[in-house]
Design a protein around this motif. Structure first.
Motif, PDB file in Angstrom:
ATOM      1  N   GLU A  27      69.886  22.757  59.725  1.00  0.00           N
ATOM      2  CA  GLU A  27      70.361  22.442  61.073  1.00  0.00           C
ATOM      3  C   GLU A  27      71.875  22.652  61.175  1.00  0.00           C
ATOM      4  N   GLY A  28      72.297  23.341  62.235  1.00  0.00           N
ATOM      5  CA  GLY A  28      73.718  23.551  62.461  1.00  0.00           C
ATOM      6  C   GLY A  28      74.362  24.607  61.587  1.00  0.00           C
ATOM      7  N   CYS A  29      73.559  25.420  60.892  1.00  0.00           N
ATOM      8  CA  CYS A  29      74.104  26.556  60.121  1.00  0.00           C
ATOM      9  C   CYS A  29      74.374  27.683  61.119  1.00  0.00           C
ATOM     10  N   SER A  30      75.486  27.579  61.809  1.00  0.00           N
ATOM     11  CA  SER A  30      75.746  28.413  62.982  1.00  0.00           C
ATOM     12  C   SER A  30      76.057  29.874  62.667  1.00  0.00           C
ATOM     13  N   SER A  31      76.211  30.226  61.372  1.00  0.00           N
ATOM     14  CA  SER A  31      76.433  31.625  60.988  1.00  0.00           C
ATOM     15  C   SER A  31      75.196  32.250  60.343  1.00  0.00           C
ATOM     16  N   LEU A  32      74.131  31.468  60.170  1.00  0.00           N
ATOM     17  CA  LEU A  32      72.956  31.953  59.450  1.00  0.00           C
ATOM     18  C   LEU A  32      72.308  33.132  60.177  1.00  0.00           C
ATOM     19  N   GLN A  33      72.158  34.241  59.454  1.00  0.00           N
ATOM     20  CA  GLN A  33      71.570  35.453  60.023  1.00  0.00           C
ATOM     21  C   GLN A  33      70.271  35.847  59.341  1.00  0.00           C
ATOM     22  N   ASN A  34      70.152  35.558  58.049  1.00  0.00           N
ATOM     23  CA  ASN A  34      68.991  36.022  57.290  1.00  0.00           C
ATOM     24  C   ASN A  34      68.408  34.916  56.428  1.00  0.00           C
ATOM     25  N   ILE A  35      67.104  34.713  56.557  1.00  0.00           N
ATOM     26  CA  ILE A  35      66.381  33.830  55.644  1.00  0.00           C
ATOM     27  C   ILE A  35      64.951  34.337  55.542  1.00  0.00           C
ATOM     28  N   ASN A  36      64.461  34.441  54.314  1.00  0.00           N
ATOM     29  CA  ASN A  36      63.095  34.897  54.080  1.00  0.00           C
ATOM     30  C   ASN A  36      62.189  33.698  53.878  1.00  0.00           C
ATOM     31  N   LEU A  37      61.118  33.620  54.620  1.00  0.00           N
ATOM     32  CA  LEU A  37      60.172  32.518  54.492  1.00  0.00           C
ATOM     33  C   LEU A  37      58.887  33.060  53.884  1.00  0.00           C
ATOM     34  N   CYS A  38      58.604  32.671  52.650  1.00  0.00           N
ATOM     35  CA  CYS A  38      57.457  33.231  51.933  1.00  0.00           C
ATOM     36  C   CYS A  38      56.162  32.550  52.367  1.00  0.00           C
ATOM     37  N   ASN A  39      55.055  33.178  52.020  1.00  0.00           N
ATOM     38  CA  ASN A  39      53.746  32.702  52.458  1.00  0.00           C
ATOM     39  C   ASN A  39      53.282  31.430  51.767  1.00  0.00           C
TER      40      ASN A  39
END
Length: 370
Positions: free
Chosen positions: A242-254
């Motif tokens: 929450e509030g990671c205002s620069s976050l652009q990329n995150i991979n969510l695995c299965n």
């Protein structure tokens, strides 16, 4: 040029072209000023006015005659789309100083066969090598089971007031642009508040074996851009990012079965997200306030969407992975302008379904990739 050394000087980039002539960089501004660009005895040399530390965005985008390229010592970053669409590029040599390869850096390099990636490169965007189907030498380095890797704004070791994981820290060193936190045993949990408010953190890579990211783990890390999660992750806690205002990329695995409420709330730079097929519920406030989120992919097991899950999101493209979703459309931010993509051969089922019928003119089919 005769026998060339393994790597150029810090102020040079070496390359070859398919037609034996000079390659002109695509970017209007190349971060540094080009002093010369010549081609002789089978090699091109771009010389710049000062050492190259970053290959900037779109530097060689669309240079279709680029065949080989060798980046200089001291270079630490290959930025977004730097070599995108270089369809003749076969080989890339990176220096040991490289720590970051940005989004779409080599996307569409359909001839790419070999690229050397040093162990120091801990941050590789999930789509850096998209559509490079011929690549034969590419191994993304990963931390050991008792390590967390990171990069930092101030090029120094990060500090946190909280216990980071379910093991004791042995060392926390930062050198050559990379931080490594080492623990006395393999870690399975990244603790509550572990990196809360850590404004120095830019990217983080968690090791295989981590099962849970607890509540508020990375909350308010305002300069965090990229997070790389292992396939072992099953749980992402409340307000974890929450509030990671620069976050652009995150991979969510299965393997992720639970993403708690407000996990990605107010991640205002997040533009797209693919939710894994293992997720059955979009929890309260999950992506609320993600004002840049324009594309979302919903997994085939999704059954419930909380009314506040997608508040203040302006989604333009909605990708659905199931033959016919089990959730109600009322809690989706569907507008007359949104484009809805459904799996191949399911269009008729959607068009004739009572809940989806009002949006029939906005549907398109796409080929579902397993």
């Amino acid at each position: 040029m005769g026998n060339i050394p393994l790597q150029p000087s810090p102020t040079q980039i070496w390359y070859t072209s398919t037609d034996g002539v000079v390659i002109t960089p695509s970017a209007p501004s190349f971060c540094q000023t080009i002093v010369s660009n010549s081609y002789d005895q089978g090699w091109g040399i771009i010389t710049l006015d000062r050492p190259v530390t970053e290959i900037c965005s779109n530097a060689f985008n669309g240079c279709k005659n680029l065949a080989r390229i060798i980046f200089p010592t001291l270079c630490t970053s290959i930025a977004q789309s730097a070599c995108q669409g270089c369809t003749s590029l076969e080989r890339v040599i990176l220096p040991e100083s490289i720590t970051d390869i940005g989004p779409q850096a080599f996307i569409g390099c359909s001839a790419l066969l070999q690229i050397s990636i040093p162990d120091t490169c801990i941050n590789i965007a999930y789509n850096a090598f998209e559509s490079t189907t011929n690549i034969v030498r590419y191994a993304k380095p990963t931390p050991a089971a008792n390590q967390i890797w990171y990069t930092a704004m101030q090029q120094s070791a990060i500090e946190t007031a909280f216990r980071i994981a379910d093991a004791e820290i042995v060392s926390n060193n930062f050198r050559n642009g990379v931080g490594i936190i080492e623990f006395d045993s393999a870690i399975s949990v990244v603790n509550k508040n572990a990196f809360y408010g850590c404004k120095n953190l830019v990217s983080v890579t968690l090791p295989e074996g981590v099962r849970s990211i607890e509540d508020y783990t990375f909350a308010i890390c305002k300069n965090l851009i990229t997070v790389t999660l292992p396939d072992s992750v099953q749980n992402i806690g409340t307000c974890a990012f929450e509030g990671c205002s620069s976050l652009q990329n995150i991979n969510l695995c299965n393997g992720i079965t639970n993403i708690s409420k407000y996990a990605f709330a107010r991640c205002t730079c997040l533009k797209s997200l693919t939710l894994p097929d293992s997720i059955t519920t979009l929890s309260e406030g999950l992506l609320s306030g993600c004002k840049s989120l324009t594309k979302i992919t919903l997994g085939c097991s999704l059954k419930e969407i909380n009314p506040h899950a997608l508040e203040q999101c302006s989604i333009d493209e909605l990708y659905l992975r199931s033959d016919l979703p089990k959730f109600h459309t009322a809690n989706l931010p569907l507008t007359a302008a949104i484009k809805i993509y459904v799996p191949h051969n399911t269009l008729e089922s959607y068009i004739h379904h009572l809940l989806w019928q009002p949006y029939s003119a906005q549907f398109s089919e796409y080929k579902l990739e397993e």
